[in-house]
Design a protein around this motif. Structure first.
Motif, PDB file in Angstrom:
ATOM      1  N   GLU A 265       0.854  -1.245   0.057  1.00 57.85           N
ATOM      2  CA  GLU A 265      -0.113   0.150   0.082  1.00 57.85           C
ATOM      3  C   GLU A 265       0.919   1.048   0.110  1.00 57.85           C
ATOM      4  O   GLU A 265       1.882   1.436   0.255  1.00 57.85           O
ATOM      5  CB  GLU A 265      -0.857   0.077   1.274  1.00 57.85           C
ATOM      6  N   GLY A 266       0.375   2.346  -0.317  1.00 62.52           N
ATOM      7  CA  GLY A 266       1.132   3.728  -0.518  1.00 62.52           C
ATOM      8  C   GLY A 266      -0.147   4.806   0.448  1.00 62.52           C
ATOM      9  O   GLY A 266      -1.082   4.628   0.498  1.00 62.52           O
ATOM     10  N   SER A 267       0.575   5.573   0.848  1.00 56.77           N
ATOM     11  CA  SER A 267      -0.083   7.054   1.412  1.00 56.77           C
ATOM     12  C   SER A 267       0.871   8.145   1.189  1.00 56.77           C
ATOM     13  O   SER A 267       2.064   8.107   1.084  1.00 56.77           O
ATOM     14  CB  SER A 267      -0.388   6.524   3.007  1.00 56.77           C
ATOM     15  N   LEU A 268       0.241   9.516   1.537  1.00 56.57           N
ATOM     16  CA  LEU A 268       0.740  10.738   1.598  1.00 56.57           C
ATOM     17  C   LEU A 268       1.001  11.174   2.892  1.00 56.57           C
ATOM     18  O   LEU A 268       0.261  10.945   3.958  1.00 56.57           O
ATOM     19  CB  LEU A 268      -0.120  11.565   0.933  1.00 56.57           C
ATOM     20  N   ILE A 269       2.201  11.779   3.418  1.00 63.12           N
ATOM     21  CA  ILE A 269       2.436  12.408   4.421  1.00 63.12           C
ATOM     22  C   ILE A 269       2.746  13.852   4.015  1.00 63.12           C
ATOM     23  O   ILE A 269       3.408  14.126   3.455  1.00 63.12           O
ATOM     24  CB  ILE A 269       3.739  11.752   5.089  1.00 63.12           C
ATOM     25  N   MET A 270       1.915  14.622   5.130  1.00 63.47           N
ATOM     26  CA  MET A 270       1.993  16.005   4.638  1.00 63.47           C
ATOM     27  C   MET A 270       1.726  16.865   6.126  1.00 63.47           C
ATOM     28  O   MET A 270       1.510  16.148   7.141  1.00 63.47           O
ATOM     29  CB  MET A 270       1.004  16.602   3.872  1.00 63.47           C
ATOM     30  N   HIS A 271       2.165  18.059   6.156  1.00 68.72           N
ATOM     31  CA  HIS A 271       1.814  18.761   7.478  1.00 68.72           C
ATOM     32  C   HIS A 271       0.313  18.451   7.986  1.00 68.72           C
ATOM     33  O   HIS A 271       0.302  18.329   9.212  1.00 68.72           O
ATOM     34  CB  HIS A 271       1.820  20.329   7.435  1.00 68.72           C
ATOM     35  N   GLN A 272      -0.677  18.786   7.082  1.00 72.83           N
ATOM     36  CA  GLN A 272      -2.087  18.468   7.394  1.00 72.83           C
ATOM     37  C   GLN A 272      -2.373  16.913   7.687  1.00 72.83           C
ATOM     38  O   GLN A 272      -3.603  16.912   8.080  1.00 72.83           O
ATOM     39  CB  GLN A 272      -3.138  19.446   6.640  1.00 72.83           C
ATOM     40  N   SER A 273      -1.611  16.052   7.257  1.00 71.36           N
ATOM     41  CA  SER A 273      -1.927  14.589   7.390  1.00 71.36           C
ATOM     42  C   SER A 273      -0.587  14.100   8.027  1.00 71.36           C
ATOM     43  O   SER A 273       0.243  13.548   7.076  1.00 71.36           O
ATOM     44  CB  SER A 273      -2.292  13.960   5.966  1.00 71.36           C
ATOM     45  N   PRO A 274      -0.400  13.977   9.369  1.00 77.40           N
ATOM     46  CA  PRO A 274       0.654  13.508   9.859  1.00 77.40           C
ATOM     47  C   PRO A 274       1.148  12.120   9.837  1.00 77.40           C
ATOM     48  O   PRO A 274       0.449  11.455   9.309  1.00 77.40           O
ATOM     49  CB  PRO A 274       0.812  14.015  11.436  1.00 77.40           C
ATOM     50  N   PRO A 275       2.565  11.807  10.250  1.00 74.78           N
ATOM     51  CA  PRO A 275       2.899  10.302  10.073  1.00 74.78           C
ATOM     52  C   PRO A 275       1.972   9.459  10.465  1.00 74.78           C
ATOM     53  O   PRO A 275       1.726   8.355  10.090  1.00 74.78           O
ATOM     54  CB  PRO A 275       4.155  10.392  10.740  1.00 74.78           C
ATOM     55  N   ASN A 276       1.385   9.644  11.701  1.00 72.99           N
ATOM     56  CA  ASN A 276       0.570   8.844  12.485  1.00 72.99           C
ATOM     57  C   ASN A 276      -0.748   9.505  12.476  1.00 72.99           C
ATOM     58  O   ASN A 276      -0.991  11.028  12.621  1.00 72.99           O
ATOM     59  CB  ASN A 276       1.016   8.631  13.779  1.00 72.99           C
ATOM     60  N   ASN A 277      -1.637   8.766  12.031  1.00 65.98           N
ATOM     61  CA  ASN A 277      -3.166   9.512  11.996  1.00 65.98           C
ATOM     62  C   ASN A 277      -4.308   8.363  12.546  1.00 65.98           C
ATOM     63  O   ASN A 277      -3.649   7.288  13.060  1.00 65.98           O
ATOM     64  CB  ASN A 277      -3.479   9.608  10.582  1.00 65.98           C
ATOM     65  N   TRP A 278      -5.367   8.563  12.282  1.00 64.36           N
ATOM     66  CA  TRP A 278      -6.416   7.691  13.034  1.00 64.36           C
ATOM     67  C   TRP A 278      -6.407   6.248  12.834  1.00 64.36           C
ATOM     68  O   TRP A 278      -6.657   5.144  13.157  1.00 64.36           O
ATOM     69  CB  TRP A 278      -7.838   8.353  12.942  1.00 64.36           C
TER      70      TRP A 278
END
Length: 410
Positions: A265-278
């Motif tokens: 799988e892949g994902s994006l990491i940004m300031h508004q979507s941090p490394p750890n999320n829900w």
């Protein structure tokens, strides 16, 4: 809980009178609580009130209701509802009709339960007969007792079997096994005429393939025969970071073209979507600080996530196998992270995040969500036009952005 015909609810006024004569009358609900619960879905964007809600005790109850509507001089539409995990009202009964609460089936007959059949002689020929209203987490627990498990999943397991099979059921295993709809042997389906029909790729195949991924428009799934395979004990769970999208997507495509991994799988990491999320608390505090510095430098980071299953027989070789599988990839060398988890904890990882948000009062909010299939020929343009020009530059998204690589032949 009110029973139809004995309630002062204003919704009863518009119900067809003949509906009161059916054997299912005492299982139709018109009380305010039932109507309100069935008027919203996970997206919380669309609201539609049904006239009543059926709490079926068997597949025959559903067939009776559908047959009545089909033959009525004033037919009404019917929507099957599991967890209501649609986002634009697809699980609602638009314009005020009857919603079928599929999860009620799990409380009744054996036909709606989970029965596991293990073939000790032929690998790949074990299966589970599962009621359409069963949760996937319960299917997992029941099959693990036999050392078995389905091979294809969704990231979130508290959804019904009939619900995900009516959509597709996609997760990081789909590149290898296909979506969940590619791993079904047989189904019992209530058709639009109210007939209870068994179908498979060999028996009533047109119905079989129409219902799988048919968004509930071709029938209501009351039982599914799910393919099972030997279950692993644990997983090696690895994440690698990239700041260059072409390297990221090239590595994804390479990994799903070779044999050895069980999840990509892949994902994006940004300031508004941090490394750890829900969805996952994967990174430690020190790792998060390190990653945030990388995000500050580049603005947008791509995360490649891979998993390899293992058991007692392969526990001594799994690390070396994983090293060989990722050899030659172009991730940032100081940004590779590994965890060791039990198989069930990995598959059920999103549930913990949901509970945390519920405890904070942050879960019961609108959930806009969009799923798209993007061809390989357009993925670079999609990155430039959507990930960079919209998501990064306009800085408007706060939720997870996921990128599943898929093989077309699956």
């Amino acid at each position: 809980m009110s029973i139809i015909g004995k309630s002062s609810s204003p919704w009863t006024i518009s119900l067809p009178h003949e509906l009161l004569t059916l054997d299912t009358t005492d299982r139709l609900r018109v009380d305010t609580k039932s109507i309100e619960l069935a008027s919203r879905d996970f997206g919380k964007i669309v609201q539609e009130y049904p006239l009543a809600v059926l709490h079926p005790s068997s597949a025959n109850d559903i067939a009776t209701l559908v047959n009545f509507s089909y033959n009525s001089h004033v037919p009404f539409s019917i929507s099957a509802r599991g967890r209501g995990h649609s986002v634009r009202g697809q699980a609602l009964a638009k314009n005020g009709v009857v919603v079928v609460e599929m999860t009620c089936l799990t409380s009744y007959s054996e036909e709606s339960g989970i029965r596991v059949f293990r073939n000790p002689n032929e690998i790949g020929f074990s299966y589970a007969d599962v009621g359409g209203g069963q949760f996937w987490i319960d299917v997992l627990v029941a099959t693990l007792e036999h050392g078995l498990a389905p091979v294809s999943w969704t990231d979130y397991l508290y959804l019904t079997v009939g619900g995900t099979l009516s959509n597709a059921g996609i997760s990081g295993q789909s590149f290898r096994y296909g979506p969940q709809i590619s791993n079904v042997h047989e189904m019992d389906v209530v058709t639009g005429k109210g007939e209870l029909v068994t179908c498979s790729k060999y028996t009533n195949p047109d119905l079989f393939y129409a219902v799988l991924g048919g968004l509930g428009q071709f029938g209501i799934i009351t039982r599914a025969r799910i393919a099972l395979d030997k279950a692993p004990n644990r997983v090696k769970w690895m994440r690698m970071l990239y700041h260059d999208f072409s390297s990221f997507t090239r590595d994804q495509e390479h990994l799903i073209s070779i044999h050895g991994l069980d999840y990509v799988e892949g994902s994006l990491i940004m300031h508004q979507s941090p490394p750890n999320n829900w969805r996952s608390s994967f990174f430690s505090l020190s790792d998060q600080s390190k990653i945030n510095s990388l995000v500050s430098k580049h603005g947008l980071i791509y995360c490649l996530e891979v998993v390899k299953y293992y058991d007692d027989l392969t526990m001594n070789t799994v690390d070396e196998e994983l090293r060989m599988l990722i050899k030659g990839l172009s991730f940032l060398r100081s940004f590779i992270f590994v965890k060791d988890e039990s198989f069930i904890d990995f598959l059920n990882r999103v549930r913990n995040g949901e509970r945390q948000l519920e405890a904070q009062g942050l879960w019961d909010v609108p959930h806009p969500w969009l799923n798209l299939f993007v061809p390989k020929s357009g993925i670079m343009d999609f990155n430039a036009g959507v990930f960079i020009d919209i998501i990064q530059k306009q800085n408007k998204t706060t939720g997870p952005v996921l990128v599943y690589p898929l093989n077309k032949n699956k």
